[in-house]
Design a protein around this motif. Structure first.
Motif, mmCIF file in Angstrom:
data_model
loop_
_atom_site.group_PDB
_atom_site.id
_atom_site.type_symbol
_atom_site.label_atom_id
_atom_site.label_comp_id
_atom_site.label_asym_id
_atom_site.label_seq_id
_atom_site.Cartn_x
_atom_site.Cartn_y
_atom_site.Cartn_z
ATOM 1 N N LEU A 179 0.833 -1.207 0.000
ATOM 2 C CA LEU A 179 0.000 0.000 0.000
ATOM 3 C C LEU A 179 0.867 1.256 0.000
ATOM 4 N N ILE A 180 1.989 1.227 0.704
ATOM 5 C CA ILE A 180 2.915 2.366 0.697
ATOM 6 C C ILE A 180 3.458 2.594 -0.713
ATOM 7 N N ALA A 181 3.839 1.510 -1.390
ATOM 8 C CA ALA A 181 4.356 1.622 -2.764
ATOM 9 C C ALA A 181 3.306 2.221 -3.689
ATOM 10 N N TYR A 182 2.052 1.871 -3.470
ATOM 11 C CA TYR A 182 0.959 2.439 -4.269
ATOM 12 C C TYR A 182 0.821 3.936 -4.012
ATOM 13 N N LEU A 183 0.855 4.338 -2.743
ATOM 14 C CA LEU A 183 0.725 5.756 -2.401
ATOM 15 C C LEU A 183 1.896 6.575 -2.923
ATOM 16 N N ASP A 184 3.072 5.964 -2.997
ATOM 17 C CA ASP A 184 4.259 6.672 -3.493
ATOM 18 C C ASP A 184 4.093 7.126 -4.937
ATOM 19 N N GLN A 185 3.208 6.463 -5.676
ATOM 20 C CA GLN A 185 2.971 6.849 -7.065
ATOM 21 C C GLN A 185 2.138 8.124 -7.179
ATOM 22 N N VAL B 269 1.582 10.477 -4.103
ATOM 23 C CA VAL B 269 1.767 11.471 -3.040
ATOM 24 C C VAL B 269 3.243 11.727 -2.794
ATOM 25 N N VAL B 270 3.622 13.002 -2.806
ATOM 26 C CA VAL B 270 4.991 13.418 -2.538
ATOM 27 C C VAL B 270 5.196 13.553 -1.030
ATOM 28 N N LYS B 271 6.393 13.176 -0.582
ATOM 29 C CA LYS B 271 6.754 13.335 0.834
ATOM 30 C C LYS B 271 5.844 12.471 1.718
ATOM 31 N N GLY C 145 -2.858 17.337 1.499
ATOM 32 C CA GLY C 145 -3.141 16.029 0.910
ATOM 33 C C GLY C 145 -3.774 15.020 1.842
ATOM 34 N N LYS C 146 -4.419 15.472 2.926
ATOM 35 C CA LYS C 146 -5.037 14.530 3.876
ATOM 36 C C LYS C 146 -6.179 13.758 3.214
ATOM 37 N N THR C 147 -7.107 14.493 2.616
ATOM 38 C CA THR C 147 -8.252 13.844 1.958
ATOM 39 C C THR C 147 -7.803 12.979 0.790
ATOM 40 N N TYR C 148 -6.842 13.477 0.032
ATOM 41 C CA TYR C 148 -6.332 12.748 -1.134
ATOM 42 C C TYR C 148 -5.760 11.393 -0.715
ATOM 43 N N LEU C 149 -5.013 11.371 0.384
ATOM 44 C CA LEU C 149 -4.432 10.120 0.878
ATOM 45 C C LEU C 149 -5.513 9.092 1.204
ATOM 46 N N ILE D 49 5.377 17.425 -6.997
ATOM 47 C CA ILE D 49 3.979 17.034 -7.236
ATOM 48 C C ILE D 49 3.629 17.199 -8.716
ATOM 49 N N LEU D 50 4.028 18.335 -9.284
ATOM 50 C CA LEU D 50 3.731 18.586 -10.707
ATOM 51 C C LEU D 50 4.465 17.609 -11.620
ATOM 52 N N LYS D 51 5.631 17.160 -11.204
ATOM 53 C CA LYS D 51 6.398 16.214 -12.020
ATOM 54 C C LYS D 51 5.856 14.786 -11.913
ATOM 55 N N MET D 52 5.160 14.498 -10.838
ATOM 56 C CA MET D 52 4.642 13.154 -10.623
ATOM 57 C C MET D 52 3.671 12.777 -11.741
ATOM 58 N N PRO D 53 3.865 11.641 -12.404
ATOM 59 C CA PRO D 53 3.013 11.269 -13.548
ATOM 60 C C PRO D 53 1.525 11.235 -13.229
ATOM 61 N N ASN D 54 1.177 10.773 -12.021
ATOM 62 C CA ASN D 54 -0.235 10.616 -11.675
ATOM 63 C C ASN D 54 -0.842 11.820 -10.984
#
Length: 581
Positions: free
Chosen positions: A67-73, A75-77, A126-130, A332-337
């Motif tokens: 689940l952490i690996a999924y969130l890393d895609q 969420v930054v930091k 990013g609380k709600t987003y997480l 965040i802007l560089k993150m593909p997703n």
């Protein structure tokens, strides 16, 4: 109403009459009863039949690191927050699975404690987003509400119970699944009772008390008192079965996650720490950053902030999200997703315009958003402001490509005029091609760096060529990385199905080599080829040659490489010469 409640012995027409009179008085004739006997039989007033349930989440088997690996895609930091949320949420649902599978566990423990979570962090972090990402990943019903909604309506508690009813709606009326859902309440700090303030305190503490039972364990009746729809549903059920049914949701396994900015809590903590650190060995508490101070939160601080101790006691897990700096906003802007850039790409794509951002442009946008001091939310504002004129004018000019550069952001009006004049079309086309290739290379490297995660998850070997394919498909279509990988996997599986179809239809055993599969994937994704076209091509190009070899030698297994697909005549001639002569 008393007559209606005690109407078990009365016939259905009398119930209808009395309920109709009540509704007429209450709603002035705007609500009417339609007798269910004249309607097709149905399980609910909406026409949807309740699903029978799946025995909860028996198939849940996600591990915290997955689940952490999924969130890393996405969420930054927030490494600590990801760790806490992933670990406790996965443990919570795996305990449910274990309990339901073995029939033991939580149901046998007296006074079972749920891992309800309290999140601290400023707005836009990013609380709600997480939480939305986690709910989407694990596939459980999820509802969100703001605590301010409850404080406005007092402390009756009906609104709190409505959250549980909303879970049932999200679960498509599957009560067993809803009983394993997630309730997320934001702005929880707004229901803390402010010291030395008279007036709204009763409401705020009342909401806290209304949340106590659902956060631990209680049964919530799905029927809403004084709600005409609930009455009609009960009437319909009574007419169909002759019995009064009671449907309720048990909250023992429903996970509650609450969050808030807690902007004034740091002052409470600092006062406590200052009292403890008086003397020569004291630390300068005021010099610590906000999130560093919040990490030292204790239950007594939250009680002083305005929460009741019973309420805080039902939130045993706490995590603090880190504030975002300018570099984080750029990441965040560089993150593909990231939904900010994907949404803007979708906006322009709706007009048939492909848009790409250069690195320098993203850095300027991150800098502007940081000055807004609203976290990641500021990114949306600055991008909308910067590109509004282009979004207005370009769709009317038949433009197909648009590149957002540093220069475009610094002088939007001048560059908009230049684009509309079409005098430098070649320059803008070249800019787009370069920016597109740079972006594609970045996405390809991102997939390469995470190839193991994607390969295991989707069962697809991701060579460098396939990383490039996924990247190209992602850049040409507005979607998340995972969806692009799924698409390539889907095409890959379709190609393997062609082997099976050839065996069935022509009694020939062909095997595509890896480079041939990659070549066919390109035909599917870049040239919109179809399975029917590929099958037809194989028959026209290879059937006679393969059939001849089979008749002469009995061989019925043939390997096709990329070279064989490109130049079938040379391939067949060499094969016939080798096998027959």
């Amino acid at each position: 109403m008393k007559k209606i409640k005690n109407a078990k012995s009365q016939d259905s027409k009398k119930i209808e009459k009395e309920l109709g009179e009540f509704l007429n008085k209450k709603f002035g004739g705007n609500v009417k009863i339609i007798t269910p006997s004249v309607l097709p039989h149905q399980e609910s007033i909406s026409g949807k039949s309740p699903s029978k349930g799946k025995k909860g989440l028996i198939n849940f088997n996600i591990k915290p690191q997955e689940l952490i690996a999924y969130l890393d895609q996405y969420v930054v930091k927030q490494a600590k927050a990801k760790s806490v949320l992933s670990t406790k949420i996965c443990t919570h649902f795996n305990r449910i699975r274990h309990s339901q599978t073995t029939g033991e566990g939580m149901s046998k423990i007296t006074g079972n404690i749920k891992s309800n979570i309290l999140m601290f962090g400023p707005t836009g972090i990013g609380k709600t987003y997480l939480i939305k990402l986690i709910a989407k990943k694990i596939g459980v019903p999820f509802v969100k509400a703001d605590a301010t909604k409850f404080s406005e309506t007092g402390y009756v508690g009906g609104d709190v119970e409505d959250l549980i009813r909303d879970l049932v709606k999200e679960a498509n009326d599957d009560i067993e699944l809803a009983q394993c859902g997630i309730v997320y309440i934001d702005e929880i700090d707004k229901i803390a009772a402010s010291p030395n303030v008279i007036g709204a305190q009763v409401s705020r503490t009342g909401v806290q008390r209304a949340l106590l039972k659902p956060m631990e364990e209680t049964d919530v009746d799905l029927k809403v008192p004084h709600d005409p729809v609930s009455m009609m549903q009960e009437l319909e059920s009574y007419q169909r079965t002759g019995k009064r049914s009671k449907r309720s949701v048990n909250t023992a396994n429903i996970l509650f996650i609450v969050s808030g900015a807690f902007s004034e809590l740091s002052n409470v903590i600092r006062r406590r720490l200052s009292k403890q650190n008086i003397g020569f060995g004291s630390k300068l508490v005021k010099s610590q950053k906000e999130d560093e101070v919040l990490k030292q939160t204790k239950a007594e601080d939250l009680v002083k902030f305005g929460f009741e101790s019973e309420f805080i006691g039902r939130l045993p897990i706490r995590c603090v999200l880190e504030t975002l700096d300018q570099e984080d906003l750029y990441s965040i802007l560089k993150m593909p997703n990231n939904p900010v850039i994907l949404s803007k790409r979708l906006d322009f794509n709706a007009y048939g315009i492909k848009i790409v951002f250069t690195d320098d442009a993203l850095k300027i946008l991150a800098n502007r958003a940081y000055k807004e001091n609203t976290g990641a939310r500021g990114l949306v504002s600055v991008i909308e402001e910067a590109l509004l004129d282009f979004e207005e004018k370009l769709p009317s000019q038949d433009f197909l490509k648009f590149t957002v550069t540093k220069e475009v952001l610094e002088d939007p009006k001048g560059h908009l005029e230049d684009i509309l004049s079409k005098q430098n079309s070649l320059k803008w086309n070249n800019l787009y091609e370069k920016a597109f290739l740079d972006h594609k290379a970045y996405i390809s490297n991102y997939i390469k760096d995470n190839w193991k995660t994607f390969s295991i998850r989707y069962g697809l070997t991701l060579s460098q060529i396939r990383c490039n394919m996924v990247a190209l498909y992602f850049c040409n279509n507005v979607m998340e990385i995972e969806d692009a990988v799924k698409k390539i996997k889907q095409v890959h599986d379709s190609i393997k199905e062609i082997e099976v179809e050839v065996s069935k239809s022509y009694n020939l055993n062909i095997v595509f080599e890896e480079d041939a599969i990659d070549f066919l994937i390109e035909q599917f994704t870049n040239h919109n080829a179809t399975i029917k076209e590929i099958l037809s091509k194989i028959y026209d190009s290879y059937y006679d040659g393969f059939n001849l070899i089979r008749e002469k030698t009995g061989k019925n297994r043939f390997f096709l490489s990329k070279t064989a697909l490109i130049d079938h005549e040379t391939y067949l001639n060499d094969l016939i010469r080798k096998e027959i002569t």
